[in-house]
Design a protein around this motif. Structure first.
Motif: not given
Length: 166
Positions: A6-18, A148-155
């Motif tokens: 699971v690789a990510y690019a993130s500036t402010g940390g939001s994408t890292r959290e996902v 960010r819709d955490w339910d959608a991300i979880k699904a």
């Protein structure tokens, strides 16, 4: 099943959290997961699949994500790839989501060596901007938003094992 990157690019940390949430969801399903920023991935050797997360900024994937895709072009081969992007920061704005998804689809055409088995656009998060008293008189400060819709991300994350299995 081989390890999943699971690789990510993130500036402010939001994408890292996902990305962290996706990695945890996959680990909870009993899978071996390696979580890293794209800038810390020297190669794709040893992975059976790659999940890439990046924000869309001004119609483009985060620069680090684009560099990662180009740098590892030859290594994608038979890897299963899933991609998620964070984009619109307008609550429930279907037009913004459609536009951001179209931007993501156009961006991915630049990288034909990956054919995502799962692809999703999620709402984004933005920190508040405050330019100081004088500039705030000219430009309206922007409040912090998190769509960010955490339910959608979880699904989406829970559906990944079936899509990325060897």
């Amino acid at each position: 099943m081989s390890a999943i990157l699971v690789a990510y690019a993130s500036t402010g940390g939001s994408t890292r959290e996902v990305a962290e949430f996706v990695a945890t969801t996959l680990r909870d399903a009993g899978l071996e997961v390696v979580l890293k920023p794209v800038t810390e991935v020297p190669s794709l050797e040893g992975y059976g699949s790659v999940i890439l997360g990046a924000p869309i900024y001004n119609t483009l994937l985060h620069t680090d994500a684009r560099l990662f895709l180009n740098r590892n072009k030859a290594d994608f081969g038979d890897l299963k790839v899933a991609v998620f992007a964070l984009g619109p920061v307008g609550k429930g704005d279907a037009v913004a989501f459609k536009h951001s998804r179209a931007q993501l689809d156009m961006e991915l055409k630049r990288f034909p060596w990956i054919q995502p088995v799962a692809l999703e656009m999620f709402g984004g998060k933005m920190k508040a901007t405050d330019s100081g008293f004088l500039l705030n008189k000219i430009f309206k400060p922007t409040p912090a938003v998190d769509y960010r819709d955490w339910d959608a991300i979880k699904a989406w994350a829970e559906a990944l094992p079936e899509k990325i299995k060897d």
